[in-house]
Design a protein around this motif. Structure first.
Motif, short mmCIF file in Angstrom:
data_model
loop_
_atom_site.label_atom_id
_atom_site.label_comp_id
_atom_site.label_asym_id
_atom_site.label_seq_id
_atom_site.Cartn_x
_atom_site.Cartn_y
_atom_site.Cartn_z
N MET A 1 0.85 -1.19 0.00
CA MET A 1 0.00 0.00 0.00
C MET A 1 0.88 1.25 0.00
N PRO A 2 0.43 2.35 -0.66
CA PRO A 2 1.23 3.58 -0.65
C PRO A 2 1.27 4.17 0.75
N SER A 3 2.35 4.85 1.07
CA SER A 3 2.49 5.48 2.37
C SER A 3 2.57 6.99 2.22
N PHE A 4 2.23 7.70 3.29
CA PHE A 4 2.28 9.15 3.30
C PHE A 4 3.15 9.60 4.47
N ASN A 5 3.94 10.61 4.23
CA ASN A 5 4.80 11.15 5.26
C ASN A 5 4.30 12.51 5.71
N CYS A 6 4.25 12.73 7.02
CA CYS A 6 3.96 14.06 7.54
C CYS A 6 5.25 14.89 7.46
N PRO A 7 5.19 16.20 7.28
CA PRO A 7 4.01 17.05 7.30
C PRO A 7 3.06 16.76 6.14
N VAL A 8 1.81 17.23 6.29
CA VAL A 8 0.77 16.92 5.32
C VAL A 8 1.04 17.64 4.01
N PRO A 9 0.65 17.05 2.89
CA PRO A 9 0.99 17.63 1.59
C PRO A 9 0.18 18.84 1.19
N ASN A 10 -0.90 19.17 1.92
CA ASN A 10 -1.70 20.32 1.51
C ASN A 10 -1.52 21.54 2.43
N LEU A 11 -0.41 21.57 3.15
CA LEU A 11 0.02 22.73 3.93
C LEU A 11 1.49 22.95 3.65
N ARG A 12 1.88 24.18 3.41
CA ARG A 12 3.30 24.45 3.25
C ARG A 12 3.61 25.84 3.79
N LEU A 13 4.82 25.97 4.26
CA LEU A 13 5.31 27.24 4.79
C LEU A 13 6.42 27.71 3.86
N HIS A 14 6.12 28.72 3.09
CA HIS A 14 7.13 29.24 2.16
C HIS A 14 8.14 30.07 2.95
N ILE A 15 9.41 29.67 2.88
CA ILE A 15 10.49 30.39 3.54
C ILE A 15 11.30 31.12 2.48
N ASP A 16 11.35 32.44 2.59
CA ASP A 16 12.15 33.24 1.67
C ASP A 16 13.58 33.27 2.21
N GLY A 17 14.39 32.32 1.73
CA GLY A 17 15.75 32.20 2.23
C GLY A 17 16.60 33.42 1.94
N ASP A 18 16.37 34.07 0.82
CA ASP A 18 17.13 35.28 0.50
C ASP A 18 16.80 36.40 1.49
N ALA A 19 15.53 36.52 1.85
CA ALA A 19 15.14 37.54 2.83
C ALA A 19 15.75 37.24 4.19
N LEU A 20 15.76 35.97 4.57
CA LEU A 20 16.39 35.59 5.83
C LEU A 20 17.87 35.96 5.84
N ALA A 21 18.55 35.65 4.75
CA ALA A 21 19.97 35.98 4.66
C ALA A 21 20.19 37.49 4.74
N ARG A 22 19.37 38.25 4.02
CA ARG A 22 19.52 39.71 4.05
C ARG A 22 19.21 40.27 5.44
N ASN A 23 18.22 39.70 6.12
CA ASN A 23 17.92 40.16 7.48
C ASN A 23 19.12 39.98 8.39
N TRP A 24 19.75 38.79 8.31
CA TRP A 24 20.92 38.58 9.16
C TRP A 24 22.05 39.54 8.78
N GLN A 25 22.28 39.73 7.51
CA GLN A 25 23.34 40.65 7.07
C GLN A 25 23.11 42.05 7.63
N ARG A 26 21.88 42.53 7.58
CA ARG A 26 21.57 43.87 8.07
C ARG A 26 21.71 43.95 9.58
N LEU A 27 21.25 42.92 10.28
CA LEU A 27 21.39 42.91 11.74
C LEU A 27 22.85 42.83 12.15
#
Length: 349
Positions: free
Chosen positions: A1-27
């Protein structure tokens, strides 16, 4: 039988890695001659250590702060053990032995923790001094205790209680920190987290410890226009339906349709951190169109009005605007809560 892995496939958290990097650079730049570390506790403030740690490591971050030993274990996959400080320190000899075996730096918060660490054989550690927030840390009356001379202290820290406002306690704590830092032999000194950075050079010392601002929070007005949004929750439309005029929607029938409406059920609820404080205030976005939330938010889903977006269909993705300062003003939740309540069912991407 097919298996599913959590986290669930119909929720996602988009992380803007470039923004995170720029925030650290500025701080880091705003920290002046001090180096900016990173508070990465609470699963990187809810954004996910697996998403955040590699980006910060690539930026050259050398000092990471977590709360619990299990958080350190997760972070060890990405950064060197001697770059990790565990803020709650060793409560037991077992925790002290774990720190020694891994090469982690416990933050010693009391004379009793100092004794636990020394009985375990000691080694490099950090030391917290309480200068006025009355949480963890040595009392100012203890900063000359002889046991401290036996510690190999890398970083001596304190924490500001009111850095997010212009409060007289800031200056009081700065004066006490200077006194404590002079009394305790250490390699480096640290007082400020995100908001403290904006208080200026006297508060910076050697290491700053940004957390909230790294992840898009605005703890003080000085950061407006400087810090970028990093996280955007996104959820799938799992059903659409027609609702007749006069019909009610959701628990307790708090919303009555003023007209025939087309609605969408979105796979995001308070179990995922989208709390009921958002009801009547939030609007999801689809292709630039607002989709207002209708009725109470359920544990695993939310109903939105998609009358203005007739092409919304099952399987489409909608985004929740997550400007933290604006969201805090709308919901009454703190920016810290808005981040850290985000649930574990999100896929990060």
């Amino acid at each position: 039988m097919p298996s599913f892995n959590c986290p669930v496939p119909n929720l996602r958290l988009h992380i803007d890695g470039d923004a995170l990097a720029r925030n650290w650079q500025r701080l880091n730049m705003l920290s002046g001659t001090a180096s900016a570390g990173a508070a990465i506790k609470a699963n990187a403030y809810g954004l996910g250590i697996n998403s955040v740690a590699p980006i910060l490591k690539e930026q050259g971050v050398r000092n990471y702060f977590v709360t619990h030993w299990c958080e350190a274990a997760s972070l060890l996959r990405y950064v060197a053990a001697n770059d990790i400080s565990v803020l709650h320190g060793p409560q037991t000899s077992e925790e002290a032995q774990y720190a020694k075996s891994q090469g982690l730096r416990p933050v010693i918060n009391s004379l009793s923790q100092a004794a636990i660490w020394l009985r375990a054989g000691g080694g490099v550690c950090d030391l917290m001094v309480d200068t006025g927030i009355n949480r963890l840390g040595l009392d100012m009356s203890e900063i000359h205790d002889p046991i401290l001379q036996k510690l190999d202290i890398n970083l001596v820290l304190s924490h500001l209680a009111c850095a997010d406002e212009d409060h007289p306690l800031n200056a009081v704590q700065l004066d006490r920190a200077r006194t404590a830092f002079r009394a305790i032999n250490s390699v480096g000194k640290s007082l400020s987290s995100s908001a403290g950075i904006a208080l200026g050079e006297p508060y910076h010392f050697d290491i700053t410890r940004p957390g909230l601002a790294l992840y898009g929070g605005i703890p003080r007005a000085e950061f407006e226009g400087v810090i970028e949004q990093v996280a955007t929750p996104q959820a799938m439309v799992i059903m659409t339906r027609q609702v007749a005029q006069g019909a009610t929607i959701g628990y307790n029938a708090t919303f009555t349709a003023p007209r025939p409406m087309r609605v969408a059920i979105v796979s995001l609820g308070y179990a995922d951190g989208f709390l009921r404080a958002w009801a009547g205030k939030a609007k999801f976005r689809y292709g630039g169109i607002d989709l207002p939330v209708l009725g109470k938010i359920s544990m695993d889903m939310t109903v939105v009005d998609c009358s203005a977006a007739p092409d919304v269909a099952e399987g489409d993705w909608v985004s929740l605007p997550y400007n933290l300062a604006a969201a805090s003003a709308a919901t009454g939740l703190s920016q810290y809560e808005l981040l850290t309540v985000l649930g574990e069912r999100f896929n990060s991407r």
